[in-house]
Write a protein that holds these residues in place. Sequence first.
Motif, PDB file in Angstrom:
ATOM      1  N   ASN A  35       0.939  -0.996  -0.192  1.00 33.73           N
ATOM      2  CA  ASN A  35      -0.022  -0.155  -0.166  1.00 33.73           C
ATOM      3  C   ASN A  35       0.612   1.549   0.158  1.00 33.73           C
ATOM      4  OD1 ASN A  35      -2.665   0.429  -0.076  1.00 33.73           O
ATOM      5  ND2 ASN A  35      -3.029   0.562   2.241  1.00 33.73           N
ATOM      6  N   VAL A  39      -0.629   4.707  -0.439  1.00 35.16           N
ATOM      7  CA  VAL A  39      -0.896   5.914   0.763  1.00 35.16           C
ATOM      8  C   VAL A  39      -0.460   6.999  -0.044  1.00 35.16           C
ATOM      9  CG1 VAL A  39      -0.036   5.936   2.862  1.00 35.16           C
ATOM     10  CG2 VAL A  39      -1.105   4.516   1.642  1.00 35.16           C
ATOM     11  N   THR A 101      -5.870   9.461   5.744  1.00 32.22           N
ATOM     12  CA  THR A 101      -4.796   8.507   4.791  1.00 32.22           C
ATOM     13  C   THR A 101      -3.412   8.151   6.455  1.00 32.22           C
ATOM     14  OG1 THR A 101      -3.494  10.493   4.126  1.00 32.22           O
ATOM     15  CG2 THR A 101      -4.506   8.899   2.976  1.00 32.22           C
ATOM     16  N   GLU A 104      -4.353   4.724   7.593  1.00 32.94           N
ATOM     17  CA  GLU A 104      -2.744   4.283   6.313  1.00 32.94           C
ATOM     18  C   GLU A 104      -1.812   4.412   6.524  1.00 32.94           C
ATOM     19  OE1 GLU A 104      -5.066   1.731   5.333  1.00 32.94           O
ATOM     20  OE2 GLU A 104      -6.836   2.677   5.420  1.00 32.94           O
ATOM     21  N   ASN A 107      -0.403   1.579   9.672  1.00 30.55           N
ATOM     22  CA  ASN A 107       0.470   1.335   9.210  1.00 30.55           C
ATOM     23  C   ASN A 107       1.118   0.217   8.432  1.00 30.55           C
ATOM     24  OD1 ASN A 107      -1.669  -0.529  10.202  1.00 30.55           O
ATOM     25  ND2 ASN A 107      -4.026   0.598   8.794  1.00 30.55           N
ATOM     26  N   SER A 113      -1.029  -3.877   9.768  1.00 32.06           N
ATOM     27  CA  SER A 113      -2.492  -4.126   8.921  1.00 32.06           C
ATOM     28  C   SER A 113      -4.093  -3.322   9.409  1.00 32.06           C
ATOM     29  CB  SER A 113      -2.909  -4.863   7.959  1.00 32.06           C
ATOM     30  OG  SER A 113      -2.982  -5.626   9.141  1.00 32.06           O
ATOM     31  N   TRP A 119      -8.352   0.393  14.865  1.00 30.03           N
ATOM     32  CA  TRP A 119      -9.033   2.206  13.583  1.00 30.03           C
ATOM     33  C   TRP A 119     -10.142   2.795  14.734  1.00 30.03           C
ATOM     34  CZ3 TRP A 119      -9.946   4.570   9.748  1.00 30.03           C
ATOM     35  CH2 TRP A 119     -10.752   5.336   9.365  1.00 30.03           C
ATOM     36  N   MET A 250      -6.332   2.956  -1.939  1.00 36.04           N
ATOM     37  CA  MET A 250      -5.982   2.169  -1.104  1.00 36.04           C
ATOM     38  C   MET A 250      -5.807   1.574  -0.517  1.00 36.04           C
ATOM     39  SD  MET A 250      -4.207   5.711   0.995  1.00 36.04           S
ATOM     40  CE  MET A 250      -7.032   5.931   1.879  1.00 36.04           C
ATOM     41  N   TYR A 251      -7.831   1.375  -0.616  1.00 43.26           N
ATOM     42  CA  TYR A 251      -8.532  -0.226   0.210  1.00 43.26           C
ATOM     43  C   TYR A 251     -10.085   0.284  -1.076  1.00 43.26           C
ATOM     44  CZ  TYR A 251     -10.936   3.607   2.700  1.00 43.26           C
ATOM     45  OH  TYR A 251     -11.509   4.437   3.287  1.00 43.26           O
TER      46      TYR A 251
END
Length: 284
Positions: A35, A39, A101, A104, A107, A113, A119, A250-251
């Motif tokens: 990622n 990111v 971000t 992210e 991570n 992760s 979160w 990113m996801y």
Amino acid sequence: MTKTHLTLSALAAIACLLCQTSTFAADATVAQNDNLNAVLWHQTSVEFQATTIGAYMLGKLRLDQALTDKNWTALPDQKTGYQDLPPAVVLDVDDTVLNTTAYEAWNVAAGTSFSPKSWTDYVKAKKDVAIPGAVDFTQYAASKGVKVFYVTNRVSEEKPATIEEMKAMGFPFDDKVETFLAKKEQPDWTSAKSTRFAHIAKNYRVVLMFGDNFGDFTDKFNGTLAERQKEFEADAAHWGHDWIALANPMYGSFESAPFNSNYKLSPDEQRAEKIKALTPWSGQ
């Protein structure tokens, strides 16, 4: 807000993110992370800022058009009896109006992760910044008498911190109408959002929808790459018209489509399926 103010606010938001991430020390031992580039692009690039400002500027133009056409609706299921309802816009939250971000990047830098606990801790820390253009658009919509709804897969535990953060940024809320609809607040409010869209549609004509994931517009976001492409093409009339998508590499549901959302596969097996999904140049 003038264009100059919008640009300055966008730059300030990115500068804030850069200040947050500058605490990460350069470390050659940090593990490789798939990622990283996504990111980096999302958090630091001027191209990212340009795309989101452009998306929300398009939103203003489309909103003005929608307000002159009572037959305009963004919901395929809103077929009759909606023309005289008051107008509303529906926006996703994460990486549609709030830039997440920092989480992210944490991570990537920490070699970790996503987990529900980290979160939620991140959300409660209120480290998001506004996506460039988002505050300006939502304030513009509210100034036109349009109700602004936020339909998010954040959960109830995360709702107070999120609303406090968004209000501080200038996002409009309504003291008389619940406009922040979190996942699982009602038994049928799952991660698929159509039941929440239907809830809004009882009292409002939904004229625009914004999101960074296919699932922010339709429940038919899961499936194989071919199935997603077929559904995307079936919705062709909406894209750029009343459905406005923001880029998020990113996801999202795109990431699991190559391995058909089979999370029993190891990370290496998932990566192998992603590589198989690519269409490479032959080299000749």
